[in-house]
Design a protein around this motif. Structure first.
Motif, PDB file in Angstrom:
ATOM      1  N   ASP A 137     -27.785 -76.537   5.907  1.00  0.00           N
ATOM      2  CA  ASP A 137     -29.207 -76.449   5.535  1.00  0.00           C
ATOM      3  C   ASP A 137     -29.901 -77.709   6.027  1.00  0.00           C
ATOM      4  N   ILE A 138     -30.479 -77.658   7.240  1.00  0.00           N
ATOM      5  CA  ILE A 138     -31.058 -78.859   7.830  1.00  0.00           C
ATOM      6  C   ILE A 138     -32.395 -78.558   8.483  1.00  0.00           C
ATOM      7  N   ALA A 139     -33.158 -79.618   8.740  1.00  0.00           N
ATOM      8  CA  ALA A 139     -34.378 -79.569   9.550  1.00  0.00           C
ATOM      9  C   ALA A 139     -34.347 -80.778  10.477  1.00  0.00           C
ATOM     10  N   THR A 140     -34.733 -80.568  11.727  1.00  0.00           N
ATOM     11  CA  THR A 140     -34.625 -81.603  12.754  1.00  0.00           C
ATOM     12  C   THR A 140     -35.959 -81.789  13.450  1.00  0.00           C
ATOM     13  N   GLU A 141     -36.323 -83.057  13.729  1.00  0.00           N
ATOM     14  CA  GLU A 141     -37.510 -83.371  14.526  1.00  0.00           C
ATOM     15  C   GLU A 141     -37.203 -84.559  15.426  1.00  0.00           C
ATOM     16  N   LEU A 142     -37.994 -84.692  16.489  1.00  0.00           N
ATOM     17  CA  LEU A 142     -37.907 -85.905  17.286  1.00  0.00           C
ATOM     18  C   LEU A 142     -38.443 -87.070  16.476  1.00  0.00           C
ATOM     19  N   ALA A 143     -37.817 -88.228  16.633  1.00  0.00           N
ATOM     20  CA  ALA A 143     -38.236 -89.418  15.898  1.00  0.00           C
ATOM     21  C   ALA A 143     -39.104 -90.302  16.806  1.00  0.00           C
ATOM     22  N   PRO A 144     -40.050 -91.019  16.156  1.00  0.00           N
ATOM     23  CA  PRO A 144     -40.285 -91.088  14.715  1.00  0.00           C
ATOM     24  C   PRO A 144     -41.186 -89.957  14.223  1.00  0.00           C
ATOM     25  N   VAL A 145     -41.159 -89.725  12.905  1.00  0.00           N
ATOM     26  CA  VAL A 145     -42.019 -88.730  12.272  1.00  0.00           C
ATOM     27  C   VAL A 145     -42.918 -89.414  11.256  1.00  0.00           C
ATOM     28  N   SER A 146     -44.078 -88.835  11.049  1.00  0.00           N
ATOM     29  CA  SER A 146     -44.987 -89.335  10.026  1.00  0.00           C
ATOM     30  C   SER A 146     -44.497 -88.910   8.651  1.00  0.00           C
ATOM     31  N   PRO A 147     -44.984 -89.530   7.586  1.00  0.00           N
ATOM     32  CA  PRO A 147     -44.619 -89.052   6.247  1.00  0.00           C
ATOM     33  C   PRO A 147     -44.983 -87.588   6.026  1.00  0.00           C
ATOM     34  N   ALA A 148     -46.111 -87.141   6.617  1.00  0.00           N
ATOM     35  CA  ALA A 148     -46.514 -85.740   6.452  1.00  0.00           C
ATOM     36  C   ALA A 148     -45.512 -84.806   7.115  1.00  0.00           C
ATOM     37  N   THR A 149     -45.053 -85.155   8.318  1.00  0.00           N
ATOM     38  CA  THR A 149     -44.055 -84.329   8.989  1.00  0.00           C
ATOM     39  C   THR A 149     -42.735 -84.370   8.237  1.00  0.00           C
ATOM     40  N   ALA A 150     -42.380 -85.531   7.713  1.00  0.00           N
ATOM     41  CA  ALA A 150     -41.154 -85.635   6.922  1.00  0.00           C
ATOM     42  C   ALA A 150     -41.229 -84.727   5.696  1.00  0.00           C
ATOM     43  N   ARG A 151     -42.384 -84.679   5.058  1.00  0.00           N
ATOM     44  CA  ARG A 151     -42.552 -83.796   3.891  1.00  0.00           C
ATOM     45  C   ARG A 151     -42.423 -82.329   4.314  1.00  0.00           C
ATOM     46  N   ASP A 152     -42.981 -81.993   5.474  1.00  0.00           N
ATOM     47  CA  ASP A 152     -42.862 -80.623   5.975  1.00  0.00           C
ATOM     48  C   ASP A 152     -41.405 -80.279   6.248  1.00  0.00           C
ATOM     49  N   MET A 153     -40.640 -81.223   6.805  1.00  0.00           N
ATOM     50  CA  MET A 153     -39.215 -80.996   7.052  1.00  0.00           C
ATOM     51  C   MET A 153     -38.491 -80.679   5.750  1.00  0.00           C
ATOM     52  N   LEU A 154     -38.769 -81.455   4.717  1.00  0.00           N
ATOM     53  CA  LEU A 154     -38.129 -81.218   3.421  1.00  0.00           C
ATOM     54  C   LEU A 154     -38.514 -79.852   2.872  1.00  0.00           C
ATOM     55  N   GLY A 155     -39.763 -79.451   3.104  1.00  0.00           N
ATOM     56  CA  GLY A 155     -40.220 -78.152   2.623  1.00  0.00           C
ATOM     57  C   GLY A 155     -39.581 -76.980   3.338  1.00  0.00           C
ATOM     58  N   ARG A 156     -39.032 -77.200   4.529  1.00  0.00           N
ATOM     59  CA  ARG A 156     -38.390 -76.126   5.283  1.00  0.00           C
ATOM     60  C   ARG A 156     -36.955 -75.870   4.840  1.00  0.00           C
ATOM     61  N   LEU A 157     -36.388 -76.765   4.053  1.00  0.00           N
ATOM     62  CA  LEU A 157     -35.000 -76.605   3.630  1.00  0.00           C
ATOM     63  C   LEU A 157     -34.859 -75.464   2.626  1.00  0.00           C
ATOM     64  N   HIS A 158     -33.723 -74.793   2.664  1.00  0.00           N
ATOM     65  CA  HIS A 158     -33.464 -73.746   1.670  1.00  0.00           C
ATOM     66  C   HIS A 158     -33.373 -74.344   0.268  1.00  0.00           C
ATOM     67  N   CYS A 159     -32.968 -75.610   0.189  1.00  0.00           N
ATOM     68  CA  CYS A 159     -32.855 -76.250  -1.126  1.00  0.00           C
ATOM     69  C   CYS A 159     -34.179 -76.868  -1.589  1.00  0.00           C
ATOM     70  N   ALA A 160     -35.266 -76.633  -0.861  1.00  0.00           N
ATOM     71  CA  ALA A 160     -36.557 -77.228  -1.225  1.00  0.00           C
ATOM     72  C   ALA A 160     -36.998 -76.898  -2.654  1.00  0.00           C
ATOM     73  N   PRO A 161     -36.732 -75.680  -3.176  1.00  0.00           N
ATOM     74  CA  PRO A 161     -37.119 -75.414  -4.569  1.00  0.00           C
ATOM     75  C   PRO A 161     -36.492 -76.394  -5.566  1.00  0.00           C
ATOM     76  N   LEU A 162     -35.299 -76.908  -5.272  1.00  0.00           N
ATOM     77  CA  LEU A 162     -34.690 -77.899  -6.164  1.00  0.00           C
ATOM     78  C   LEU A 162     -35.511 -79.178  -6.197  1.00  0.00           C
ATOM     79  N   LEU A 163     -36.100 -79.528  -5.050  1.00  0.00           N
ATOM     80  CA  LEU A 163     -36.925 -80.744  -4.997  1.00  0.00           C
ATOM     81  C   LEU A 163     -38.216 -80.562  -5.797  1.00  0.00           C
ATOM     82  N   ARG A 164     -38.746 -79.365  -5.746  1.00  0.00           N
ATOM     83  CA  ARG A 164     -40.025 -79.101  -6.432  1.00  0.00           C
ATOM     84  C   ARG A 164     -39.852 -78.869  -7.926  1.00  0.00           C
ATOM     85  N   GLY A 165     -38.617 -78.754  -8.383  1.00  0.00           N
ATOM     86  CA  GLY A 165     -38.361 -78.475  -9.801  1.00  0.00           C
ATOM     87  C   GLY A 165     -37.893 -77.046  -9.959  1.00  0.00           C
ATOM     88  N   TRP A 166     -36.701 -76.864 -10.513  1.00  0.00           N
ATOM     89  CA  TRP A 166     -36.085 -75.532 -10.563  1.00  0.00           C
ATOM     90  C   TRP A 166     -35.725 -75.198 -12.003  1.00  0.00           C
TER      91      TRP A 166
END
Length: 673
Positions: free
Chosen positions: A583-612
């Motif tokens: 379960d991963i997301a990949t981008e070219l570096a460097p990334v902005s904080p906004a892009t990093a947040r989008d990467m985290l949101g693309r993960l299948h485990c993202a609901p755990l981050l948002r509160g489950w």
């Protein structure tokens, strides 16, 4: 791009190896070159002399009455070097290498470059520019807006034939062949001011000099020429050799997809898909988001469309309120919208419902699936009404500024042609319609500009976990200390139990039995040290306070340096099951904080981050900032081959890394050699 104009619109062309035999390349190249004889001087060269296609042949380049600007090499491989030598001595500016199997191609290309000329090929299937009547390839080509740059000549030919079948002609066609000299990057950059080109198709199997390629692709996007990339998955060998989870999890296509997002390019999987998306790009306006409304006259087809939309990573949001159009009993109106016979009752309902859906703020695009487009075929008396409804749908698209893509059971009907004419792409398969829409979505948002960054590079790389903790000053780690002898364990009393004991020099500690957790007392810590040091030997052992915060989620943050595209950053589900979860997301570096947040949101485990299920949300902002800072660090540190924090335990009060690895580029290159 020095000298590429000779491959666009040369003043003169010589085909060396011209043949009267229609089964040979020399015939097709001669015949194709002569189609442009009204624009340029065409010379045919054959050792036997005679005539080809009704034109007399010279026996060599030197016997021509002028020096041709472009020479086509279609002679046996053993004769290619002597033809090149002759051409360079005369002042030829460009060579198109058709012949395969030429020995020492790179040396030949070097000679050509040093002689002030350029080479496309060798082993090329040719060049076509319909705007300048240049046809140096097998077959014939219809003029149109699609440029094709292909590392495989056969794939390029398939794209051209598929395009022609759907009325999509070619502006330029270039088969790279072995690309001993002229590169795909140069040819793509050369298309930026090619007025006949509106959409670019590129097939590549490798991505040498990826940063230059990205620059060329961004340039095409900036001048309004969307690019579609077709590639293959590549070898998994490099990922098998990677030393970190980050390296083993990221596939070649993950990296290519990250590069596509950075350049504003859409990657497709097949030639057919590429042509489907290209046709959509030429007909419709890209949407501003991925929220799709599905409209159909069959519950089954609506359900299939919703599933295919999900496969294409398109969102089908549930409507929070009614669409405002009366529908028969048994219909569904909360997305997908099932007309349940409303189309048969009044064919204008297709337009009414499409208009209503496009007015919604929670919809970026719509898909119409099912029978619309076939009524006029089955009932000719209402064919005119169906066409009028199609035109009304086109007007709704223009008013809303949102695209509609249609899957029709009558894709060749007058209604389908009318839909295309008003900017509504129409396909015979729902998967084609939705992959085309996914392609449109890719061009709806501008790519993030390359991030300017200033970060202090790592001038010297650490050995082991404890040293890694010291150099990663932007990362929060648990309180800890290093011990090298049993007597030093007494210092652990200054830390808060429970303790964790780690063999700092091991790359994968859990697999080697190099980590113990939950040590409640110094005595338990001492016993664990005695057992571990007896088994693993002397070295740096790290004692840390165990992170026992509630409601934490384990995340991987990694970075590595790709040989083609440079630094990458990766986030994923962390811990000892990282590779199992994939379960991963990949981008070219460097990334902005906004892009990093989008990467985290693309993960299948993202609901755990948002509160489950009642658990509090973790500090996603702090986690995204850590991803951002690690991406800056690896981008600024050319010595770093791989960097990994795994796991990073993130809770409501922020992220805490409990293991870290850094491997230098030199060691990675040695493993991949």
């Amino acid at each position: 791009m020095h000298g590429l104009g000779v491959f666009r619109d040369p003043a003169s062309v010589a085909v060396v190896g011209a043949s009267e035999d229609r089964s040979k390349w020399g015939h097709w190249l001669a015949a194709g070159a002569l189609t442009g004889a009204g624009r340029r001087r065409v010379h045919l060269v054959s050792r036997r002399g005679g005539t080809v296609c009704g034109q007399p042949c010279a026996t060599n380049l030197r016997s021509l009455d002028e020096v041709p600007e472009l020479v086509v090499l279609c002679v046996p491989a053993t004769h290619v070097p002597e033809v090149v030598t002759e051409g360079l001595s005369l002042g030829v500016k460009g060579f198109l290498g058709i012949t395969a199997g030429v020995s020492d191609e790179l040396e030949l290309a070097r000679r050509i470059r040093s002689g002030g000329a350029r080479l496309v090929g060798a082993n090329s299937l040719g060049i076509v520019d319909t705007a300048t009547e240049l046809c140096l390839a097998w077959g014939s080509f219809t003029a149109g807006p699609l440029a094709i740059v292909s590392q495989s000549g056969q794939v390029g030919s398939e794209l051209a034939l598929l395009g022609e079948r759907h009325g999509l002609g070619i502006s330029r066609f270039v088969s790279l062949g072995n690309a001993a000299d002229v590169t795909a990057t140069e040819l793509l950059a050369d298309l930026a001011d090619h007025s006949a080109t509106e959409v670019v198709a590129v097939y590549l199997e490798n991505f040498t000099d990826g940063s230059l390629l990205l620059r060329a692709l961004r340039g095409l996007r900036e001048v309004g020429k969307p690019t579609l990339l077709l590639t293959v998955g590549g070898s998994a060998a490099s990922t098998r050799l990677a030393r970190s989870h980050t390296g083993s999890l990221t596939s070649p296509l993950d990296v290519v997809d990250a590069a596509c997002r950075a350049a504003g390019v859409a990657r497709v999987s097949t030639p057919s898909e590429l042509i489907d998306v290209a046709r959509a790009l030429l007909a419709a306006r890209p949407p501003h988001g991925d929220r799709v409304a599905i409209i159909g006259d069959s519950g089954g087809q609506c359900g299939i469309a919703a599933d295919v939309a999900h496969t294409n990573r398109l969102t089908v949001p549930a409507f929070s309120h009614d669409i405002g159009v009366a529908l028969p009993a048994g219909s569904a109106a909360h997305n997908p919208v099932d007309l349940a016979g409303a189309g048969e009752q009044d064919i204008a309902n297709y337009a009414r419902i499409t208009e209503a859906v496009l007015r919604r703020d929670d919809v970026d695009a719509a898909v119409l699936t099912g029978y619309f487009g076939r009524y006029g075929l089955d009932i000719p008396a209402i064919g005119g009404r169906e066409v009028a409804v199609a035109q009304r749908i086109g007007a709704a698209v223009a008013d809303a500024g949102k695209p509609v893509v249609v899957h029709s059971m009558g894709p060749d009907s007058a209604t389908a042609h009318a839909l295309w004419a008003v900017g509504v792409p129409t396909y015979d398969r729902i998967e084609a319609a939705l992959s085309a829409l996914r392609g449109l979505v890719a061009f709806g948002r501008p790519p993030e500009l390359p991030l300017p960054y200033q970060a202090r590079p790592l001038d010297a790389l650490p050995e082991g976990y404890w040293e890694t903790r010291q150099v990663l000053v932007d990362v929060a780690f648990p309180r800890g200390l290093v011990v090298r002898a049993r007597a030093e364990l007494a210092r652990a009393a200054r830390l808060t139990a429970p303790y964790v004991l780690k063999a700092a020099w091991l790359e994968h500690k859990s697999e080697a039995g190099g980590v113990r957790i939950g040590l409640a007392t110094v005595d338990q810590l001492t016993a664990a040290y005695d057992e571990m040091s007896a088994r693993l030997g002397p070295g740096d052992y790290v004692v840390e306070e165990q992170d026992i915060r509630p409601d934490t989620v384990e995340i991987l943050i990694g970075a590595r340096r790709d040989p083609d595209f440079g630094p990458l950053v990766v986030v994923g589900a962390g811990g000892t099951e990282t590779e199992l979860r994939q379960d991963i997301a990949t981008e070219l570096a460097p990334v902005s904080p906004a892009t990093a947040r989008d990467m985290l949101g693309r993960l299948h485990c993202a609901p755990l981050l948002r509160g489950w299920r009642g658990r509090p949300a973790v500090d996603i902002g702090g986690l995204a900032d850590l991803v951002h800072r690690m991406s800056l660090l690896v981008a600024a540190s050319p010595l770093v081959g791989e960097l990994e924090l795994n796991p990073v335990r993130v809770g409501p009060d922020g992220p805490l890394a409990v293991d870290a690895l850094i491997f230098p580029v030199a060691r990675q290159e040695a493993r991949h050699a």
